[in-house]
Design a protein around this motif. Sequence first.
Motif, PDB file in Angstrom:
ATOM      1  N   UNK A 187     -10.027  29.487 -37.002  1.00  0.00           N
ATOM      2  CA  UNK A 187     -10.941  28.978 -35.969  1.00  0.00           C
ATOM      3  C   UNK A 187     -11.031  27.457 -36.021  1.00  0.00           C
ATOM      4  N   UNK A 188     -11.047  26.884 -37.221  1.00  0.00           N
ATOM      5  CA  UNK A 188     -11.038  25.429 -37.341  1.00  0.00           C
ATOM      6  C   UNK A 188      -9.732  24.828 -36.841  1.00  0.00           C
ATOM      7  N   UNK A 189      -8.626  25.494 -37.171  1.00  0.00           N
ATOM      8  CA  UNK A 189      -7.327  25.014 -36.700  1.00  0.00           C
ATOM      9  C   UNK A 189      -7.206  25.064 -35.194  1.00  0.00           C
ATOM     10  N   UNK A 190      -7.731  26.116 -34.603  1.00  0.00           N
ATOM     11  CA  UNK A 190      -7.701  26.212 -33.136  1.00  0.00           C
ATOM     12  C   UNK A 190      -8.572  25.138 -32.490  1.00  0.00           C
ATOM     13  N   UNK A 191      -9.675  24.811 -33.140  1.00  0.00           N
ATOM     14  CA  UNK A 191     -10.510  23.719 -32.638  1.00  0.00           C
ATOM     15  C   UNK A 191      -9.730  22.405 -32.651  1.00  0.00           C
ATOM     16  N   UNK A 192      -9.024  22.141 -33.743  1.00  0.00           N
ATOM     17  CA  UNK A 192      -8.210  20.927 -33.834  1.00  0.00           C
ATOM     18  C   UNK A 192      -7.058  20.912 -32.850  1.00  0.00           C
ATOM     19  N   UNK A 193      -6.407  22.054 -32.676  1.00  0.00           N
ATOM     20  CA  UNK A 193      -5.289  22.152 -31.732  1.00  0.00           C
ATOM     21  C   UNK A 193      -5.785  21.958 -30.304  1.00  0.00           C
ATOM     22  N   UNK A 194      -6.942  22.526 -29.981  1.00  0.00           N
ATOM     23  CA  UNK A 194      -7.504  22.359 -28.642  1.00  0.00           C
ATOM     24  C   UNK A 194      -7.820  20.890 -28.377  1.00  0.00           C
ATOM     25  N   UNK A 195      -8.416  20.212 -29.365  1.00  0.00           N
ATOM     26  CA  UNK A 195      -8.708  18.785 -29.225  1.00  0.00           C
ATOM     27  C   UNK A 195      -7.421  17.984 -29.008  1.00  0.00           C
ATOM     28  N   UNK A 196      -6.398  18.277 -29.803  1.00  0.00           N
ATOM     29  CA  UNK A 196      -5.119  17.572 -29.677  1.00  0.00           C
ATOM     30  C   UNK A 196      -4.486  17.821 -28.318  1.00  0.00           C
ATOM     31  N   UNK A 197      -4.578  19.054 -27.834  1.00  0.00           N
ATOM     32  CA  UNK A 197      -4.016  19.384 -26.526  1.00  0.00           C
ATOM     33  C   UNK A 197      -4.730  18.621 -25.407  1.00  0.00           C
ATOM     34  N   UNK A 198      -6.053  18.530 -25.483  1.00  0.00           N
ATOM     35  CA  UNK A 198      -6.817  17.783 -24.467  1.00  0.00           C
ATOM     36  C   UNK A 198      -6.424  16.305 -24.487  1.00  0.00           C
ATOM     37  N   UNK A 199      -6.314  15.731 -25.673  1.00  0.00           N
ATOM     38  CA  UNK A 199      -5.931  14.322 -25.779  1.00  0.00           C
ATOM     39  C   UNK A 199      -4.499  14.107 -25.282  1.00  0.00           C
ATOM     40  N   UNK A 200      -3.605  15.045 -25.596  1.00  0.00           N
ATOM     41  CA  UNK A 200      -2.225  14.941 -25.121  1.00  0.00           C
ATOM     42  C   UNK A 200      -2.172  14.999 -23.599  1.00  0.00           C
ATOM     43  N   UNK A 201      -2.923  15.918 -22.999  1.00  0.00           N
ATOM     44  CA  UNK A 201      -2.950  15.988 -21.538  1.00  0.00           C
ATOM     45  C   UNK A 201      -3.506  14.711 -20.926  1.00  0.00           C
ATOM     46  N   UNK A 244     -10.079  19.686 -39.491  1.00  0.00           N
ATOM     47  CA  UNK A 244     -10.811  20.722 -38.776  1.00  0.00           C
ATOM     48  C   UNK A 244     -10.686  22.074 -39.473  1.00  0.00           C
ATOM     49  N   UNK A 245      -9.511  22.362 -40.007  1.00  0.00           N
ATOM     50  CA  UNK A 245      -9.322  23.599 -40.782  1.00  0.00           C
ATOM     51  C   UNK A 245     -10.219  23.614 -42.021  1.00  0.00           C
ATOM     52  N   UNK A 246     -10.298  22.474 -42.707  1.00  0.00           N
ATOM     53  CA  UNK A 246     -11.160  22.394 -43.890  1.00  0.00           C
ATOM     54  C   UNK A 246     -12.625  22.615 -43.517  1.00  0.00           C
ATOM     55  N   UNK A 247     -13.028  22.059 -42.405  1.00  0.00           N
ATOM     56  CA  UNK A 247     -14.395  22.283 -41.931  1.00  0.00           C
ATOM     57  C   UNK A 247     -14.648  23.739 -41.599  1.00  0.00           C
ATOM     58  N   UNK A 248     -13.665  24.400 -41.007  1.00  0.00           N
ATOM     59  CA  UNK A 248     -13.804  25.821 -40.689  1.00  0.00           C
ATOM     60  C   UNK A 248     -13.923  26.678 -41.931  1.00  0.00           C
ATOM     61  N   UNK A 249     -13.132  26.362 -42.941  1.00  0.00           N
ATOM     62  CA  UNK A 249     -13.200  27.114 -44.197  1.00  0.00           C
ATOM     63  C   UNK A 249     -14.563  26.931 -44.851  1.00  0.00           C
TER      64      UNK A 249
END
Length: 73
Positions: free
Chosen positions: A19-33, A58-63
């Motif tokens: 879930x933390x990784x997906x949060x980070x990936x979503x943020x990166x995707x928004x910034x990339x767009x 973000x993964x560390x925060x999720x854990x």
Amino acid sequence: MFIGGFISGGKGKERGWLSGGLTGVFFTFIILLFQYLGYDSMFTLRELVYHLCFIITSMMGGILGVNVTSSRA
């Protein structure tokens, strides 16, 4: 990113790294767009390393979010 991962991990209650990784990936995707569509440029190598670190943070925060909320329950 850490706080976002922490919150998503706490709400998910299990698999905090995912879930933390997906949060980070979503943020990166928004910034990339935003960067690609707005400024017509892709990530440089330096920005790519930054965003990989954002995802790991973000993964560390999720854990941690999963472990803190499960110990209180």
